[in-house]
Design a protein around this motif. Structure first.
Motif, PDB file in Angstrom:
ATOM      1  N   GLY A 138      81.890  89.960 -10.605  1.00 10.13           N
ATOM      2  CA  GLY A 138      80.573  89.501 -11.040  1.00 10.13           C
ATOM      3  C   GLY A 138      79.413  90.171 -10.331  1.00 10.13           C
ATOM      4  N   GLY A 139      79.713  91.140  -9.455  1.00  4.50           N
ATOM      5  CA  GLY A 139      78.657  91.883  -8.766  1.00  4.50           C
ATOM      6  C   GLY A 139      78.370  91.416  -7.357  1.00  4.50           C
ATOM      7  N   GLY A 140      78.933  90.293  -6.949  1.00  6.62           N
ATOM      8  CA  GLY A 140      78.711  89.795  -5.590  1.00  6.62           C
ATOM      9  C   GLY A 140      79.430  90.659  -4.568  1.00  6.62           C
ATOM     10  N   LEU A 141      78.975  90.565  -3.308  1.00  7.96           N
ATOM     11  CA  LEU A 141      79.564  91.333  -2.216  1.00  7.96           C
ATOM     12  C   LEU A 141      80.164  90.399  -1.183  1.00  7.96           C
ATOM     13  N   VAL A 142      81.282  90.816  -0.604  1.00  7.78           N
ATOM     14  CA  VAL A 142      81.897  90.064   0.496  1.00  7.78           C
ATOM     15  C   VAL A 142      82.150  91.034   1.641  1.00  7.78           C
ATOM     16  N   LEU A 143      82.158  90.501   2.870  1.00  3.42           N
ATOM     17  CA  LEU A 143      82.352  91.328   4.059  1.00  3.42           C
ATOM     18  C   LEU A 143      83.737  91.069   4.636  1.00  3.42           C
TER      19      LEU A 143
END
Length: 417
Positions: free
Chosen positions: A292-297
């Motif tokens: 969905g375009g979100g980012l995770v670290l």
């Protein structure tokens, strides 16, 4: 109040969640197992932690087991004589003990993670028992200010692409086999010193022996690292814990009889006290992109997974959690965007790069100058001590380990030549 989701309840995920919680953040922790399932399950690692990593726990007042766990004051290296095990017991070509400036400790992760998880919940943290999939994170990324992924196995890791420039190995370099035992005797030459023992068997692999605290009290860990396809690579498919221990002891009798001599009476601590497996050391891109375009670290061994030959996994996890916590606190209420994520990882990589370089070097056959250095440590106690303390601060190896010229200059300085 900023909302942060931590996925994965290992050393780094829990340390980070508890650290954020104590600083007033609203933290949700996702774990695929309950505290009781962890406590009664199988051992997960060998987790010997050195001074700097232990200090990160103390700084957050999470050192709950410090008074109970054995205080490891030394680190010893033994090298089996070349080929001597072919004609009877292996003699030790090298044998020495270096002293640590600050003690190390190993607390079974079943004890620590279960205890920390219960503490997190008691302090009001939101604990979700659920094995997270990428689809879950896609949903959660819209409701949290930051999503941190510290679950080092499964499909979530696939979101973080391998960094080929920092990952020289594409295959596992060791076959791993761990046994937790009661009844181990002391080394007769240092009966009163708790120490990690690194036994190197050239061309075959390594045996590590270390004291620890487990669910049933003080114990010792027997940990074989075998070169794949070699004589130690015999644990795949072994399901019976007793058979696993029997194999471990038989290999000790053949390749490290000096360690076998004090292990004759050992018994497994519990049916879950064995572990085997293998994985390729890998450094990954720290930012994961969701559908969905979100980012995770990515956190700790999700993004920097080293072979356990140098015992750095839990140390690196603690250092990563401390670096990330500092970056989050310093960032205030600004957006956790991709630039921030990459800068946060780079802050951790500043220390992690030394661990990766050293670990990858130790997986390869040692060059002549390293053999000379390890040999010299037997005659020069300051060399033994410096090598031992490198496990706490691997950056120091840059000064005397990798380059023959620096090694020679250091040995000349210490010996007064």
């Amino acid at each position: 109040m900023r909302k942060i989701l931590v996925v994965g309840a290992g050393q780094s995920g829990l340390q980070l969640a508890l650290g954020l919680q104590s600083n007033g953040y609203e933290v949700t922790l996702m774990s695929n197992r309950t505290a009781d399932e962890i406590r009664t399950g199988r051992v997960m690692s060998t987790q010997c932690m050195f001074h700097t990593a232990l200090q990160h726990e103390r700084d957050l007042q999470l050192n709950f087991w410090e008074s109970q766990a054995p205080k490891i004051e030394g680190l010893g290296v033994s090298v089996a004589g070349p080929g001597s095990w072919g004609e009877g017991p292996a003699a030790r070509a090298i044998d020495w003990l270096g002293h640590l400036d600050g003690f190390a400790q190993s607390v079974d992760q079943r004890v620590k993670m279960a205890g920390w998880m219960e503490t997190f919940a008691q302090r009001g943290g939101q604990l979700v028992i659920h094995g997270a999939a990428v689809g879950d994170l896609d949903y959660f990324s819209r409701t949290y200010d930051l999503v941190l992924v510290s679950a080092g196995k499964g499909e979530l890791v696939q979101m973080f692409g391998r960094d080929p420039e920092r990952s020289p190995y594409s295959e596992p370099q060791r076959a791993l086999a761990v046994s937790y035992v009661h009844g181990m005797g002391p080394r007769p030459e240092h009966p009163d010193t708790e120490a990690v023992r690194c036994n190197l068997v050239p061309g075959v692999g390594e045996l590590f022996v270390m004291p620890c605290l487990t669910t049933s009290g003080r114990a010792d860990i027997l940990f074989w690292e075998g070169i794949p396809g070699g004589p130690l690579d015999v644990f795949d498919g072994v399901k019976d814990p007793a058979e696993h221990l029997s194999l471990t002891l038989g290999l000790m009798e053949k390749y490290t009889p000096w360690e076998y001599a004090r292990a004759r009476e050992v018994e497994l601590t519990d049916a879950g006290g064995v572990l085997s497996g293998r994985y390729a050391p890998t450094v990954r891109n720290p930012v994961g992109r969701l559908p969905g375009g979100g980012l995770v670290l990515g956190v700790a061994d999700v993004v920097v997974a080293n072979d356990p030959i140098t015992g750095q996994g839990s140390n690196s996890a603690a250092k990563c959690a401390a670096a990330y916590l500092a970056s989050i606190l310093e960032h205030g209420d600004k957006e956790f965007d991709e630039d921030w994520m990459r800068a946060t990882f780079d802050r951790y990589w500043a220390t992690a790069q030394h661990v990766t370089k050293w670990t990858n070097a130790m997986l390869a056959p040692p060059p002549e100058h390293i053999l000379g250095l390890i040999g010299a440590a037997g005659q020069l106690p300051p060399v033994a001590d410096r090598f031992a303390n490198g496990f706490n601060d691997p950056a120091d190896f840059e000064n005397f380990f990798y380059e023959p010229e620096k090694t020679a200059a250091y040995l000349a300085e210490v010996s007064g030549a």
